[in-house]
Design a protein around this motif. Sequence first.
Motif, mmCIF file in Angstrom:
data_model
loop_
_atom_site.group_PDB
_atom_site.id
_atom_site.type_symbol
_atom_site.label_atom_id
_atom_site.label_comp_id
_atom_site.label_asym_id
_atom_site.label_seq_id
_atom_site.Cartn_x
_atom_site.Cartn_y
_atom_site.Cartn_z
ATOM 1 N N SER A 166 53.775 84.505 -71.379
ATOM 2 C CA SER A 166 54.053 85.539 -71.096
ATOM 3 C C SER A 166 52.467 86.121 -70.640
ATOM 4 O O SER A 166 51.844 85.969 -71.060
ATOM 5 N N ILE A 167 52.457 87.679 -70.031
ATOM 6 C CA ILE A 167 51.689 88.271 -69.493
ATOM 7 C C ILE A 167 51.721 89.423 -69.363
ATOM 8 O O ILE A 167 52.974 89.935 -68.902
ATOM 9 N N ILE A 168 50.890 90.466 -69.786
ATOM 10 C CA ILE A 168 51.217 91.455 -69.192
ATOM 11 C C ILE A 168 50.374 92.395 -68.441
ATOM 12 O O ILE A 168 48.754 92.006 -68.386
ATOM 13 N N THR A 169 49.777 92.973 -67.584
ATOM 14 C CA THR A 169 49.477 93.121 -66.125
ATOM 15 C C THR A 169 49.443 93.860 -65.483
ATOM 16 O O THR A 169 50.909 95.036 -65.977
ATOM 17 N N ASN A 170 48.740 95.606 -65.162
ATOM 18 C CA ASN A 170 48.414 96.158 -64.357
ATOM 19 C C ASN A 170 49.175 96.404 -63.449
ATOM 20 O O ASN A 170 49.531 97.616 -62.714
ATOM 21 N N GLY A 171 49.608 95.236 -62.819
ATOM 22 C CA GLY A 171 50.128 94.430 -60.874
ATOM 23 C C GLY A 171 49.540 94.272 -60.075
ATOM 24 O O GLY A 171 49.542 94.775 -59.521
ATOM 25 N N SER A 172 48.042 95.262 -60.464
ATOM 26 C CA SER A 172 47.485 95.564 -58.986
ATOM 27 C C SER A 172 46.873 94.181 -58.498
ATOM 28 O O SER A 172 46.604 94.022 -56.624
ATOM 29 N N ARG A 173 46.611 92.886 -59.014
ATOM 30 C CA ARG A 173 46.961 91.730 -58.430
ATOM 31 C C ARG A 173 47.458 91.358 -58.197
ATOM 32 O O ARG A 173 47.712 89.639 -57.908
ATOM 33 N N LEU A 174 48.480 91.380 -58.302
ATOM 34 C CA LEU A 174 49.605 90.609 -57.668
ATOM 35 C C LEU A 174 50.407 91.168 -56.301
ATOM 36 O O LEU A 174 50.613 91.697 -55.733
ATOM 37 N N ASP A 175 50.826 89.262 -56.071
ATOM 38 C CA ASP A 175 50.395 89.511 -54.380
ATOM 39 C C ASP A 175 52.077 88.598 -54.576
ATOM 40 O O ASP A 175 52.324 88.497 -55.177
ATOM 41 N N VAL A 176 53.020 88.991 -53.239
ATOM 42 C CA VAL A 176 54.293 87.956 -53.205
ATOM 43 C C VAL A 176 53.649 86.065 -53.751
ATOM 44 O O VAL A 176 54.349 85.251 -54.457
ATOM 45 N N ASP A 177 52.807 85.914 -53.250
ATOM 46 C CA ASP A 177 52.348 84.213 -53.023
ATOM 47 C C ASP A 177 51.851 83.762 -54.327
ATOM 48 O O ASP A 177 52.204 83.335 -54.889
ATOM 49 N N PHE A 178 50.840 84.699 -55.100
ATOM 50 C CA PHE A 178 50.568 84.992 -56.318
ATOM 51 C C PHE A 178 52.333 84.884 -56.927
ATOM 52 O O PHE A 178 52.198 83.830 -58.236
ATOM 53 N N LEU A 179 52.752 85.999 -57.477
ATOM 54 C CA LEU A 179 53.630 85.843 -58.122
ATOM 55 C C LEU A 179 54.616 84.301 -57.855
ATOM 56 O O LEU A 179 55.213 84.298 -59.271
ATOM 57 N N ASP A 180 55.327 83.891 -56.942
ATOM 58 C CA ASP A 180 55.939 83.269 -56.828
ATOM 59 C C ASP A 180 55.197 81.428 -57.952
ATOM 60 O O ASP A 180 55.840 81.027 -58.525
ATOM 61 N N GLN A 181 53.545 81.843 -58.071
ATOM 62 C CA GLN A 181 53.918 80.866 -59.176
ATOM 63 C C GLN A 181 53.814 81.367 -60.105
ATOM 64 O O GLN A 181 53.966 81.035 -61.038
ATOM 65 N N LEU A 182 53.431 82.287 -60.463
ATOM 66 C CA LEU A 182 53.009 83.008 -62.215
ATOM 67 C C LEU A 182 54.745 83.351 -62.627
ATOM 68 O O LEU A 182 54.941 82.895 -63.767
ATOM 69 N N ALA A 183 56.088 84.158 -60.974
ATOM 70 C CA ALA A 183 57.032 83.863 -62.379
ATOM 71 C C ALA A 183 57.317 82.519 -62.819
ATOM 72 O O ALA A 183 58.012 82.537 -63.923
ATOM 73 N N SER A 184 56.750 81.312 -62.706
ATOM 74 C CA SER A 184 58.016 80.033 -62.911
ATOM 75 C C SER A 184 56.956 79.391 -63.984
ATOM 76 O O SER A 184 57.744 78.649 -64.953
ATOM 77 N N HIS A 185 56.198 80.331 -64.219
ATOM 78 C CA HIS A 185 55.135 79.951 -65.331
ATOM 79 C C HIS A 185 55.476 80.382 -66.938
ATOM 80 O O HIS A 185 54.917 79.472 -68.209
ATOM 81 N N VAL A 186 55.389 81.745 -66.708
ATOM 82 C CA VAL A 186 56.160 82.608 -67.648
ATOM 83 C C VAL A 186 57.533 83.252 -68.141
ATOM 84 O O VAL A 186 58.897 83.237 -67.658
ATOM 85 N N SER A 187 58.038 82.889 -69.353
ATOM 86 C CA SER A 187 59.302 83.603 -69.500
ATOM 87 C C SER A 187 60.051 85.224 -69.478
ATOM 88 O O SER A 187 60.514 85.697 -69.886
ATOM 89 N N MET A 188 58.296 86.258 -69.741
ATOM 90 C CA MET A 188 58.665 87.154 -69.882
ATOM 91 C C MET A 188 57.398 87.392 -68.577
ATOM 92 O O MET A 188 56.287 87.932 -69.309
ATOM 93 N N LEU A 189 57.735 88.741 -68.174
ATOM 94 C CA LEU A 189 56.588 89.327 -67.194
ATOM 95 C C LEU A 189 56.622 90.945 -67.500
ATOM 96 O O LEU A 189 57.671 91.812 -67.110
ATOM 97 N N GLY A 190 55.576 91.697 -67.917
ATOM 98 C CA GLY A 190 55.643 93.104 -68.490
ATOM 99 C C GLY A 190 54.450 93.372 -67.503
ATOM 100 O O GLY A 190 53.279 93.022 -66.798
ATOM 101 N N LEU A 191 55.170 94.489 -67.069
ATOM 102 C CA LEU A 191 53.920 95.506 -65.885
ATOM 103 C C LEU A 191 53.242 96.727 -67.021
ATOM 104 O O LEU A 191 54.536 97.645 -68.064
ATOM 105 N N SER A 192 52.174 97.009 -66.907
ATOM 106 C CA SER A 192 51.740 98.957 -67.670
ATOM 107 C C SER A 192 52.508 99.511 -66.434
ATOM 108 O O SER A 192 50.689 100.219 -65.177
ATOM 109 N N ILE A 193 53.157 101.154 -67.300
ATOM 110 C CA ILE A 193 53.288 101.941 -66.190
ATOM 111 C C ILE A 193 53.613 103.482 -66.296
ATOM 112 O O ILE A 193 54.039 103.390 -67.764
#
Length: 312
Positions: free
Chosen positions: A113-140
């Motif tokens: 899993s990963i915790i990120t502020n989301g600033s470096r997430l775009d659609v293309d990268f998210l397509d790769q990341l989401a398939s690797h993690v069981s949990m995605l966390g955003l700091s808001i």
Amino acid sequence: MVSLHMGEADARPHLSELVINWHITEVCNYRCGYCYAKWNDDSKEFLHDWERTQRLLDEVFSFFSPDNSSNPLRNQISWGRVRLNLAGGEPLLYRDKVLRILSYSKSKGIDTSIITNGSRLDVDFLDQLASHVSMLGLSIDSANKEQNIEIGRTDKSGNQLGLDSIADLFDRARQVNPGIRLKINTVINAINYNEDMQELISSLAPQRWKVFRMLPVITNDLSISSSDFQKFVEKHKSLDHVMSVEGNEDMSESYIMIDPHGRFFQNRIRHQGYQYSRSIESVGAAKAFDELRLSAETYASRYRMIPIKEAI
């Protein structure tokens, strides 16, 4: 050393997963006034050396394997799997290295899993990341642009993650990986403690919303009183079904954490600063882990402990 707060061995709680938080970097593109991600070490961060990263992961995974009967935590809790959670700083400043760590961990049978502020997430990268993690966390921390600026949740150009972007990211993650769990982390501080975040959290519909009281482990800037923190919690009681609240005592000596330089570390109760083990690389995970206190009871309660007899 693991503090002995649990009962007899047959009363051990069982966790579906044991979570290890590896803060892979201190570097961040935001400058939050309360930031905890400051470690007293000038050496090179592990993630920039793949061979050292592999050795560190192998050592940690072996020590925390559910099959390792010599791990002292087994006297107090049991667990079915291990999850490696990557945090920072901002881990996605090193996207390729993060993907490599996640892929390697999965090849070893470790959930990720990963915790990120989301600033470096775009659609293309998210397509790769989401398939690797069981949990995605955003700091808001806020839905208010001015408050985000005051907190420091903007990059050097003044950019910040917009609410529409957050909703789009969560929707895309669900499309790519229908089984993914989504989490929001919010640090309650002197700037946002009066904010009403009910509409935002409800619209994003995370599986979990972790609400932390600003912890003065590095700085007292933006710290708040217990009563102000409790007022925020009470205001958001309608979200009890997803809200997980952690005050300062809850966050002390109750996480399994590794810093960017390969040391276990802990928040210390009633003391500013971190407590560190020696390097895992130099003494091994078992010796390094034994050098710090961990409240197994508090750790287990965070991850929704259940009696072991119910898990069989």
